[in-house]
Scaffold this active site. Structure first.
Site, PDB file in Angstrom:
ATOM      1  N   TYR A  32       0.852  -1.192   0.000  1.00  0.00           N
ATOM      2  CA  TYR A  32       0.000   0.000   0.000  1.00  0.00           C
ATOM      3  C   TYR A  32       0.890   1.246   0.000  1.00  0.00           C
ATOM      4  O   TYR A  32       0.852   2.085   0.901  1.00  0.00           O
ATOM      5  CB  TYR A  32      -0.984   0.010   1.181  1.00  0.00           C
ATOM      6  CG  TYR A  32      -2.264   0.714   0.824  1.00  0.00           C
ATOM      7  CD1 TYR A  32      -3.156   0.143  -0.076  1.00  0.00           C
ATOM      8  CD2 TYR A  32      -2.581   1.952   1.363  1.00  0.00           C
ATOM      9  CE1 TYR A  32      -4.326   0.787  -0.434  1.00  0.00           C
ATOM     10  CE2 TYR A  32      -3.750   2.611   1.009  1.00  0.00           C
ATOM     11  CZ  TYR A  32      -4.619   2.007   0.108  1.00  0.00           C
ATOM     12  OH  TYR A  32      -5.776   2.646  -0.240  1.00  0.00           O
ATOM     13  N   HIS A  37       7.436   5.000   1.156  1.00  0.00           N
ATOM     14  CA  HIS A  37       7.991   3.784   0.538  1.00  0.00           C
ATOM     15  C   HIS A  37       8.810   4.145  -0.698  1.00  0.00           C
ATOM     16  O   HIS A  37       9.896   3.605  -0.924  1.00  0.00           O
ATOM     17  CB  HIS A  37       6.864   2.845   0.090  1.00  0.00           C
ATOM     18  CG  HIS A  37       6.011   2.314   1.195  1.00  0.00           C
ATOM     19  ND1 HIS A  37       4.699   2.662   1.349  1.00  0.00           N
ATOM     20  CD2 HIS A  37       6.297   1.448   2.197  1.00  0.00           C
ATOM     21  CE1 HIS A  37       4.189   2.032   2.388  1.00  0.00           C
ATOM     22  NE2 HIS A  37       5.141   1.296   2.930  1.00  0.00           N
ATOM     23  N   GLN A  61       3.285  -9.827  13.390  1.00  0.00           N
ATOM     24  CA  GLN A  61       3.554  -8.565  14.080  1.00  0.00           C
ATOM     25  C   GLN A  61       2.272  -7.831  14.476  1.00  0.00           C
ATOM     26  O   GLN A  61       2.325  -6.725  14.993  1.00  0.00           O
ATOM     27  CB  GLN A  61       4.478  -7.662  13.256  1.00  0.00           C
ATOM     28  CG  GLN A  61       3.878  -7.087  11.995  1.00  0.00           C
ATOM     29  CD  GLN A  61       4.931  -6.361  11.160  1.00  0.00           C
ATOM     30  OE1 GLN A  61       5.762  -6.976  10.511  1.00  0.00           O
ATOM     31  NE2 GLN A  61       4.905  -5.036  11.182  1.00  0.00           N
ATOM     32  N   GLY A 147      12.170   3.207   6.989  1.00  0.00           N
ATOM     33  CA  GLY A 147      11.779   4.594   7.227  1.00  0.00           C
ATOM     34  C   GLY A 147      11.942   4.955   8.707  1.00  0.00           C
ATOM     35  O   GLY A 147      11.737   4.103   9.579  1.00  0.00           O
ATOM     36  N   GLN A 153      11.435   0.634  15.572  1.00  0.00           N
ATOM     37  CA  GLN A 153      11.643  -0.518  14.678  1.00  0.00           C
ATOM     38  C   GLN A 153      13.043  -0.465  14.052  1.00  0.00           C
ATOM     39  O   GLN A 153      13.747  -1.473  13.975  1.00  0.00           O
ATOM     40  CB  GLN A 153      10.575  -0.509  13.587  1.00  0.00           C
ATOM     41  CG  GLN A 153      10.840  -1.492  12.469  1.00  0.00           C
ATOM     42  CD  GLN A 153       9.701  -1.583  11.476  1.00  0.00           C
ATOM     43  OE1 GLN A 153       8.688  -2.191  11.774  1.00  0.00           O
ATOM     44  NE2 GLN A 153       9.846  -0.999  10.307  1.00  0.00           N
ATOM     45  N   ARG A 187      -1.693   3.525   7.167  1.00  0.00           N
ATOM     46  CA  ARG A 187      -2.866   3.575   8.067  1.00  0.00           C
ATOM     47  C   ARG A 187      -3.612   4.906   7.986  1.00  0.00           C
ATOM     48  O   ARG A 187      -4.734   4.999   8.480  1.00  0.00           O
ATOM     49  CB  ARG A 187      -2.440   3.294   9.502  1.00  0.00           C
ATOM     50  CG  ARG A 187      -2.034   1.845   9.712  1.00  0.00           C
ATOM     51  CD  ARG A 187      -1.850   1.489  11.182  1.00  0.00           C
ATOM     52  NE  ARG A 187      -1.737   0.066  11.369  1.00  0.00           N
ATOM     53  CZ  ARG A 187      -0.588  -0.576  11.564  1.00  0.00           C
ATOM     54  NH1 ARG A 187       0.546   0.082  11.600  1.00  0.00           N
ATOM     55  NH2 ARG A 187      -0.577  -1.890  11.731  1.00  0.00           N
TER      56      ARG A 187
HETATM   57  O1  PAF Z   1       7.666  -1.263   8.510  1.00  0.00           O
HETATM   58  C1  PAF Z   1       7.043  -2.187   7.959  1.00  0.00           C
HETATM   59  O2  PAF Z   1       6.358  -2.005   6.953  1.00  0.00           O
HETATM   60  C2  PAF Z   1       7.111  -3.586   8.546  1.00  0.00           C
HETATM   61  O3  PAF Z   1       7.145  -3.544   9.931  1.00  0.00           O
HETATM   62  C3  PAF Z   1       8.263  -4.424   7.989  1.00  0.00           C
HETATM   63  C4  PAF Z   1       9.618  -3.835   8.342  1.00  0.00           C
HETATM   64  C5  PAF Z   1       8.145  -4.525   6.479  1.00  0.00           C
HETATM   65  C6  PAF Z   1       8.203  -5.839   8.566  1.00  0.00           C
HETATM   66  O4  PAF Z   1       7.000  -6.465   8.281  1.00  0.00           O
END
Ligand code: PAF
Length: 291
Positions: A32, A37, A61, A147, A153, A187
């Protein structure tokens, strides 16, 4: 652009690229696509011989009652955008191939995952670390791109890559914002127009933190109070957390310094959004072109 769904086939391809001494850049995503991205993909395209984008909405996750089922998906649009950006391979596996029957192996990064989002979303980072470890094993990149909106993360993944000797460079790129400051996120598509308007309170709270620092304020409590006041002024906003943390340890700082990270998560009605800023840096720039 080639689309690969089988992990084994992707791994074989990655090994071939390695044998030919082609550098591979991996952009892990849940699809998405938005400008955030695309900024990662463009950087990978500029840096590497081969660009692989993974597209996988990773079930491990998401916690019970979270948005796994309704997470936005539009693989055809993602394919078009990735093709236009010159991506070489899109790796889009099925959950049953990533987590085959009998799957029982998980990656736990300690300490960094116990605070901020990790404290509120039990198991979330275990799922992220596990899938990222698998993607690194399957795609064997020289560089992987993430990002900075998901600040925690990124720190967890850097730790994982170092601790498990992946020999991969982890590049963390700036947050891409809409013209009114809202950090781009898949989101955001959940928000009604009125929620979308109120959601800018996250950005405005961070801008308040930067302004306080520029005025010479250094007391964390003052930052937290003023940021909370900005967020609470919007009726749809409910703060999940606001913290000022050390950039690497992610623990609350006794005194706000240049380089401390102001991080927050808030629900806008049912939609949980996160954002952050590095204190003293001009990282709240706005006005990205929509994709
Ligand atoms: O940031 C994300 O989109 C996700 O957490 C990732 C790093 C692709 C892992 O599923």
């Amino acid at each position: 652009m080639e689309i690969v769904t089988s992990p084994r086939e992707m791994q074989t391809k990655a090994e071939e690229f390695r044998r030919k001494k082609l550098s591979l850049g991996l952009v892990p995503t849940m699809g998405y696509f938005h400008e955030g991205h695309l900024s990662l993909i463009r950087r990978a395209r500029a840096d590497c011989d081969v660009v692989v984008v993974s597209l996988f909405v990773n079930p491990t996750q998401f916690g019970a009652g979270e948005d796994f089922e309704r997470y936005p998906r539009d693989i055809e649009r993602d394919e078009r955008l990735a093709t236009a950006e010159g991506v070489d391979v899109m790796f889009a596996p099925e959950a049953t191939d990533m987590y085959a029957e009998g799957y029982t192996t998980y990656v736990d990064v300690e300490r960094l995952t116990e605070v901020l989002c990790g404290a509120r979303r039990p198991g979330h980072f275990r799922g992220v670390a596990t899938v990222v470890a698998k993607l690194l094993n399957i795609c064997r990149p020289e560089v992987a791109y993430f990002g900075r909106k998901d600040y925690q993360q990124a720190q967890v993944i850097k730790r994982l890559a170092a601790d498990l000797n992946y020999g991969v460079k982890i590049e963390v790129l700036p947050i891409v914002r809409e013209a009114d400051g809202l950090a781009m996120s898949s989101r955001n598509s959940y928000l009604s127009p009125e929620e979308r308007r109120q959601a800018t309170c996250l950005y405005r709270a961070l801008a308040r933190a930067q302004a306080l620092f520029a005025e010479g304020e250094r007391r964390p409590a003052k930052f937290l109070d003023e940021m909370a006041a900005v967020a609470k002024a919007e009726p749809a906003a409910e703060i999940d957390y606001i913290e000022i943390v050390h950039p690497l340890e992610l623990t609350p700082v006794p005194k706000v310094e240049a380089g401390s990270v102001a991080a927050l998560a808030a629900f806008i009605n049912k939609t949980r959004l996160i954002d952050n800023t590095i204190i003293g840096e001009e990282d709240l720039k706005v006005g990205a072109r929509p994709c």
